[in-house]
Design an enzyme around this catalytic site. Structure first.
Site, mmCIF file in Angstrom:
data_model
loop_
_atom_site.group_PDB
_atom_site.id
_atom_site.type_symbol
_atom_site.label_atom_id
_atom_site.label_comp_id
_atom_site.label_asym_id
_atom_site.label_seq_id
_atom_site.Cartn_x
_atom_site.Cartn_y
_atom_site.Cartn_z
ATOM 1 N N SER A 148 1.145 -1.390 0.040
ATOM 2 C CA SER A 148 -0.142 -0.332 0.212
ATOM 3 C C SER A 148 0.818 1.324 -0.156
ATOM 4 O O SER A 148 1.515 1.213 0.692
ATOM 5 C CB SER A 148 -1.020 0.058 1.079
ATOM 6 O OG SER A 148 -1.549 1.602 1.291
ATOM 7 N N HIS A 163 -0.544 -1.367 -3.962
ATOM 8 C CA HIS A 163 -2.043 -1.077 -3.451
ATOM 9 C C HIS A 163 -2.379 1.022 -4.228
ATOM 10 O O HIS A 163 -1.511 0.914 -2.466
ATOM 11 C CB HIS A 163 -2.180 -1.949 -2.202
ATOM 12 C CG HIS A 163 -3.758 -2.000 -1.474
ATOM 13 N ND1 HIS A 163 -4.970 -2.632 -1.588
ATOM 14 C CD2 HIS A 163 -4.016 -1.049 -0.769
ATOM 15 C CE1 HIS A 163 -5.452 -2.343 -1.199
ATOM 16 N NE2 HIS A 163 -5.423 -1.106 -0.269
ATOM 17 N N ASP A 192 -4.651 2.838 -2.793
ATOM 18 C CA ASP A 192 -5.791 3.860 -1.822
ATOM 19 C C ASP A 192 -6.316 5.261 -1.877
ATOM 20 O O ASP A 192 -6.006 6.013 -1.625
ATOM 21 C CB ASP A 192 -5.388 4.090 -0.093
ATOM 22 C CG ASP A 192 -4.983 2.560 0.197
ATOM 23 O OD1 ASP A 192 -6.263 1.273 0.852
ATOM 24 O OD2 ASP A 192 -3.875 2.193 0.914
ATOM 25 N N MET A 218 -9.274 7.439 -2.025
ATOM 26 C CA MET A 218 -10.292 8.393 -0.489
ATOM 27 C C MET A 218 -10.742 9.512 -1.198
ATOM 28 O O MET A 218 -10.138 11.339 -1.720
ATOM 29 C CB MET A 218 -9.375 8.770 0.174
ATOM 30 C CG MET A 218 -8.497 7.372 1.202
ATOM 31 S SD MET A 218 -8.195 7.732 2.132
ATOM 32 C CE MET A 218 -7.285 6.476 2.993
ATOM 33 N N HIS A 271 -7.792 0.143 -4.326
ATOM 34 C CA HIS A 271 -8.975 0.270 -3.178
ATOM 35 C C HIS A 271 -9.993 1.187 -3.232
ATOM 36 O O HIS A 271 -8.830 2.279 -2.772
ATOM 37 C CB HIS A 271 -7.834 0.232 -2.225
ATOM 38 C CG HIS A 271 -8.841 -0.344 -0.744
ATOM 39 N ND1 HIS A 271 -8.558 -0.181 0.634
ATOM 40 C CD2 HIS A 271 -10.440 -0.252 -0.428
ATOM 41 C CE1 HIS A 271 -9.494 -0.525 1.597
ATOM 42 N NE2 HIS A 271 -10.490 -0.224 0.294
ATOM 43 N N MET A 326 -12.309 4.006 -1.656
ATOM 44 C CA MET A 326 -12.635 4.014 -0.639
ATOM 45 C C MET A 326 -13.744 5.352 -0.998
ATOM 46 O O MET A 326 -13.076 6.660 -0.577
ATOM 47 C CB MET A 326 -11.661 4.299 0.659
ATOM 48 C CG MET A 326 -11.283 3.222 0.714
ATOM 49 S SD MET A 326 -9.970 3.470 2.232
ATOM 50 C CE MET A 326 -8.374 3.515 1.053
ATOM 51 N N MET A 329 -11.563 -5.301 6.370
ATOM 52 C CA MET A 329 -10.650 -4.703 6.944
ATOM 53 C C MET A 329 -9.801 -4.523 7.799
ATOM 54 O O MET A 329 -11.388 -4.902 8.932
ATOM 55 C CB MET A 329 -11.417 -3.324 6.518
ATOM 56 C CG MET A 329 -11.627 -2.499 5.050
ATOM 57 S SD MET A 329 -10.241 -1.564 4.691
ATOM 58 C CE MET A 329 -9.042 -1.237 4.923
ATOM 59 N N ASP A 363 -6.663 -6.685 5.449
ATOM 60 C CA ASP A 363 -6.160 -4.679 4.711
ATOM 61 C C ASP A 363 -6.064 -4.147 5.749
ATOM 62 O O ASP A 363 -6.579 -3.859 6.401
ATOM 63 C CB ASP A 363 -6.941 -3.281 3.658
ATOM 64 C CG ASP A 363 -5.892 -2.728 3.331
ATOM 65 O OD1 ASP A 363 -5.080 -2.970 3.369
ATOM 66 O OD2 ASP A 363 -6.734 -1.820 2.698
#
Ligand code: DX5
Ligand code: ZN
Length: 222
Positions: free
Chosen positions: A8, A33, A35, A37, A66, A68, A140, A178
């Site tokens: 990540s 990975h 993230d 957001m 990923h 979010m 998660m 994760d």
């Protein structure tokens, strides 16, 4: 079942993302990975389609996005086009129809779809159709938003629940974890049935990431 280690980049040196991703590739990670957001589904804002597009050209290993973000069905197609081989969205972002629609857009774009559940979301929120329609179930083990948080102790139990739910339906799906992953927490999760791990701080904060990746690999293969 395939098992993967995903690095990540949220825990990387943000001014040197390409070098940091390449460092993980050399150390043996399977995926980078990312993230994403949106400042709404979670408070922070991080990355986007362009980050995925750039990184996809800077490493030979695959990119796992990923998301979010709210309303993931509106952007998953763009992430697939940008080169994300695996795209994970959150169960908490919509109703059953919207979840189905999101998984189907991802699969039709030839990427692997993944559905994530937050620590507070019970496994019963995952319907048979959702388990069937996604290649990855992401559990998660921290509340999403930040790298470097402590692993939530109840997470292995959650993994065991997902694993038995899949078993009841006769399904085999990749269970990924994760948040707060290190050799110690990953071992508990692997014993409970997890196949794959996302790790940020554990990999990026170590000088030679070969060591933690090797440790994760060993306990995943046991
Ligand atoms: C949390 C992110 C994780 C996080 C992992 O919202 O989804 O991917 O970056 O970082 P560590 O391994 O440091 O908990
Ligand atoms: Zn993540």
């Amino acid at each position: 079942m395939a098992r993967h280690i995903c690095a990540s980049i949220l825990a990387a040196d943000q001014g040197r993302l390409a070098e940091e991703a390449q460092r993980m590739e050399k150390a043996g990670a399977d995926f980078i990975h990312v993230d994403v957001m949106d400042g709404k589904f979670v408070p922070p804002v991080h990355y986007g389609v362009e980050t995925v597009r750039k990184l996809a050209n800077q490493v030979r290993i695959g990119i796992e996005a990923h998301l979010m973000v709210q309303r993931p069905w509106e952007s998953v197609g763009e992430y697939a086009k940008a080169g994300a081989q695996r795209i994970i969205y959150h169960r908490e972002t919509g109703n059953e129809k919207e979840m189905e629609k999101t998984a189907s857009i991802i699969s039709k774009s030839n990427s692997v779809a993944g559905i994530a559940i937050n620590p507070a979301t019970p496994v019963e929120r995952l319907s048979r159709e959702m388990l069937e329609g996604n290649g990855i179930i992401l559990v998660m083990s921290v509340n999403p938003g930040w790298a470097g948080q402590d692993f939530i102790a109840e997470s292995p139990e959650k993994v065991a629940q997902v694993s038995s739910l899949l078993g009841n339906y006769g399904l085999e799906r990749e269970i990924e974890m994760d948040g707060g992953i290190n050799a110690h927490t990953a071992k508990q999760c692997a014993l409970a049935g997890a196949h794959s791990f996302v790790a940020g701080s554990y990999l990026f904060k170590s000088k030679d990431a070969k060591e933690p990746i090797g440790q994760l690999r060993t306990l995943m293969e046991k």
